[in-house]
Design an enzyme around this catalytic site. Structure first.
Site, PDB file in Angstrom:
ATOM      1  N   SER A 132      13.721  45.680  11.738  1.00 45.65           N
ATOM      2  CA  SER A 132      13.794  45.889  10.291  1.00 45.65           C
ATOM      3  C   SER A 132      14.748  47.048   9.979  1.00 45.65           C
ATOM      4  O   SER A 132      15.944  46.925  10.225  1.00 45.65           O
ATOM      5  CB  SER A 132      12.389  46.126   9.742  1.00 45.65           C
ATOM      6  OG  SER A 132      12.384  46.100   8.338  1.00 45.65           O
ATOM      7  N   HIS A 174      15.019  40.567   7.593  1.00 44.24           N
ATOM      8  CA  HIS A 174      14.102  39.763   6.749  1.00 44.24           C
ATOM      9  C   HIS A 174      14.956  38.748   5.967  1.00 44.24           C
ATOM     10  O   HIS A 174      14.750  38.536   4.766  1.00 44.24           O
ATOM     11  CB  HIS A 174      13.337  40.659   5.779  1.00 44.24           C
ATOM     12  CG  HIS A 174      12.527  41.733   6.423  1.00 44.24           C
ATOM     13  ND1 HIS A 174      11.274  41.501   6.965  1.00 44.24           N
ATOM     14  CD2 HIS A 174      12.783  43.049   6.609  1.00 44.24           C
ATOM     15  CE1 HIS A 174      10.792  42.644   7.452  1.00 44.24           C
ATOM     16  NE2 HIS A 174      11.705  43.591   7.267  1.00 44.24           N
ATOM     17  N   GLU A 201      12.891  37.091  10.028  1.00 39.50           N
ATOM     18  CA  GLU A 201      11.709  37.721  10.608  1.00 39.50           C
ATOM     19  C   GLU A 201      11.305  37.030  11.909  1.00 39.50           C
ATOM     20  O   GLU A 201      11.550  35.835  12.095  1.00 39.50           O
ATOM     21  CB  GLU A 201      10.554  37.671   9.601  1.00 39.50           C
ATOM     22  CG  GLU A 201      10.813  38.542   8.380  1.00 39.50           C
ATOM     23  CD  GLU A 201       9.701  38.467   7.345  1.00 39.50           C
ATOM     24  OE1 GLU A 201       8.724  37.720   7.558  1.00 39.50           O
ATOM     25  OE2 GLU A 201       9.812  39.165   6.312  1.00 39.50           O
TER      26      GLU A 201
END
Length: 273
Positions: A132, A174, A201
């Site tokens: 992330s 994401h 993800e």
């Protein structure tokens, strides 16, 4: 991933499986040496570094890593901590967690700790992973924030300086889960010499062989936006909120086991066994 290499860099789109097969985290653990792994966890992107650090500590401990330490950098002065620097010299793997990529860069950029990590990664002495926010910081140029669900426009994306681990890429994470294609295209419009990489993800782009190849792990896709041959954009001629025109881009959607040759800009299909 069939071959585990200490020199690999794992760029993870976030929300990776931490409970069931843990394919991506297991791959990092194997690259770092398996039961011989000495792992440093950097939770600095998170506003709850103790909780997030402990979560990954327990995961790698349960896998059987030899030694694990959370490098809890909460102030830039901690980036000069001699104990942390000594531990990094022993590490076979460094894992950067999610959170806020601006916070992560603000705490670590140009510190002695990060500079030594960067050197050891470049020399192929240590495996680096970031998930992330930890993925977003990999490039020289970094997507720091922005919106989604619109046509590409310059106001859609906020750019900042990343940590420059893989300077030739701009990473968004994401990716399909948060509808970020327009955001990545907006970033690439200003930096067409960079390779745009959007990672879903529970998906990982593994950089091999001194960043010559990307290999895809996980259950989503990695989107490659290649603007090398872009013939036209109006990004310098319109207002920040105006839709962007981008001509002659190349787009690749890579699934599990697919690879991409960064040097010659060619995708390679997964081998079906």
């Amino acid at each position: 991933m069939k071959q585990y290499q200490r020199s690999s860099i794992l760029v993870i789109g976030g929300a990776e499986d931490k409970v069931h097969g843990k394919e991506i985290l297991q791959s990092f653990w194997h690259c770092a040496g398996g039961t011989s792994a000495i792992i440093g966890i950097i939770p600095s992107a998170s506003r709850e570094p103790t909780i997030i650090g402990e979560r990954y500590f327990n995961i790698f401990r349960d896998m059987g890593a030899k030694d694990i330490r959370v490098l809890d950098v909460r102030d830039r002065i901690h980036g000069e901590d001699k104990g942390y620097q000594e531990y990094v010299e022993e590490c076979t793997g460094i894992f950067m967690t999610g959170g806020d990529q601006l916070r992560l860069c603000g705490l670590l950029a140009d510190t002695p700790l990060m500079e030594r990590i960067r050197q050891r990664v470049k020399l192929g002495e240590v495996t680096l992973a970031g998930t992330s926010a930890g993925a977003a910081v990999m490039g020289h140029h970094m997507i720091a924030g922005g919106s989604s669900g619109e046509s590409p426009n310059r106001a859609l994306v906020d750019m900042a300086m990343g940590l420059g681990i893989i300077p030739e890429v701009i990473v968004d994470q994401h990716f399909h889960n948060r509808n970020r294609m327009a955001r990545l295209l907006s970033a690439i419009s200003s930096h067409p010499e960079r390779l745009g990489i959007g990672i879903d993800e529970d998906t990982c782009a593994v950089f091999h062989h001194h960043n010559e190849f990307i290999e895809v792990l996980g259950r989503g896709t990695v989107t490659i936006v290649d603007a090398q041959a872009m013939s036209y954009t109006n990004q310098g001629d319109v207002s920040a909120e105006a839709p962007l025109a981008l001509h002659n881009l190349r787009l690749h959607i890579l699934g599990h086991g697919d690879r991409y040759n960064i040097k010659n800009h060619q995708p390679i299909a997964a081998v079906v066994e």
